[in-house]
Design a protein around this motif. Structure first.
Motif, short mmCIF file in Angstrom:
data_model
loop_
_atom_site.label_atom_id
_atom_site.label_comp_id
_atom_site.label_asym_id
_atom_site.label_seq_id
_atom_site.Cartn_x
_atom_site.Cartn_y
_atom_site.Cartn_z
N LEU A 13 25.28 26.41 0.86
CA LEU A 13 25.80 25.11 1.27
C LEU A 13 25.74 24.95 2.79
CD1 LEU A 13 28.87 24.80 -1.12
CD2 LEU A 13 26.69 23.57 -1.28
N LEU A 14 26.06 26.02 3.51
CA LEU A 14 25.96 25.96 4.98
C LEU A 14 24.51 25.75 5.43
CD1 LEU A 14 28.43 28.80 5.98
CD2 LEU A 14 28.72 26.36 6.36
N LEU A 15 23.60 26.48 4.83
CA LEU A 15 22.19 26.34 5.18
C LEU A 15 21.69 24.92 4.88
CD1 LEU A 15 20.90 29.78 3.89
CD2 LEU A 15 20.93 29.02 6.29
N GLN A 16 22.11 24.38 3.74
CA GLN A 16 21.71 23.03 3.38
C GLN A 16 22.23 22.03 4.41
OE1 GLN A 16 23.69 21.13 0.06
NE2 GLN A 16 21.73 20.36 -0.68
N ARG A 29 19.63 30.79 -5.75
CA ARG A 29 18.95 31.56 -6.81
C ARG A 29 19.54 32.97 -6.91
NH1 ARG A 29 14.45 28.32 -5.46
NH2 ARG A 29 13.83 29.59 -3.69
N LEU A 30 19.78 33.59 -5.77
CA LEU A 30 20.39 34.93 -5.78
C LEU A 30 21.80 34.89 -6.36
CD1 LEU A 30 19.23 36.15 -2.25
CD2 LEU A 30 18.41 36.98 -4.47
N ALA A 31 22.56 33.86 -6.02
CA ALA A 31 23.92 33.74 -6.55
C ALA A 31 23.90 33.55 -8.06
CB ALA A 31 24.66 32.58 -5.87
N VAL A 32 22.97 32.74 -8.58
CA VAL A 32 22.86 32.54 -10.02
C VAL A 32 22.55 33.87 -10.70
CG1 VAL A 32 21.41 31.52 -11.83
CG2 VAL A 32 22.26 30.10 -9.98
N ALA A 33 21.58 34.60 -10.17
CA ALA A 33 21.21 35.89 -10.77
C ALA A 33 22.41 36.84 -10.82
CB ALA A 33 20.06 36.51 -9.99
N THR A 45 30.89 27.52 -11.66
CA THR A 45 30.10 27.73 -10.45
C THR A 45 28.62 27.80 -10.81
OG1 THR A 45 31.92 28.92 -9.43
CG2 THR A 45 29.75 29.24 -8.46
N LEU A 46 28.29 28.46 -11.92
CA LEU A 46 26.90 28.51 -12.36
C LEU A 46 26.36 27.11 -12.61
CD1 LEU A 46 26.77 31.61 -14.71
CD2 LEU A 46 25.30 31.17 -12.74
N GLY A 47 27.17 26.27 -13.23
CA GLY A 47 26.76 24.89 -13.48
C GLY A 47 26.46 24.15 -12.19
N LEU A 52 22.45 22.10 -8.16
CA LEU A 52 21.90 22.12 -6.80
C LEU A 52 20.42 22.50 -6.83
CD1 LEU A 52 24.86 23.85 -4.96
CD2 LEU A 52 24.00 21.54 -4.49
N LEU A 53 20.07 23.48 -7.65
CA LEU A 53 18.68 23.92 -7.73
C LEU A 53 17.78 22.87 -8.40
CD1 LEU A 53 19.28 27.65 -8.61
CD2 LEU A 53 18.16 26.78 -6.54
N ALA A 54 18.34 22.12 -9.33
CA ALA A 54 17.55 21.10 -10.04
C ALA A 54 17.39 19.82 -9.22
CB ALA A 54 18.22 20.78 -11.37
#
Length: 56
Positions: A13-16, A29-33, A45-47, A52-54
């Protein structure tokens, strides 16, 4: 006690917010994994991460 978002989620979120979209997406992606290994404990949180990725 509420579960906290993983560091990759917050870092993304900070990078975004800095306009660093590719780096943000990699953090998400790393957080989801990582979160997928917790057997549903972080489903909300996964949702959010998947949304965000989609969004691109």
């Amino acid at each position: 006690m509420p579960r906290r978002a993983p560091p990759g989620h917050q870092r993304g979120l900070l990078l975004q917010s800095e306009g660093r979209e590719d780096e943000a997406r990699e953090q998400w992606r790393l957080a989801v994994a990582m979160l997928e290994t917790f057997d549903g404990a972080y489903e909300s949180t996964l949702g959010e991460l998947r949304e965000l990725l989609a969004a691109r």
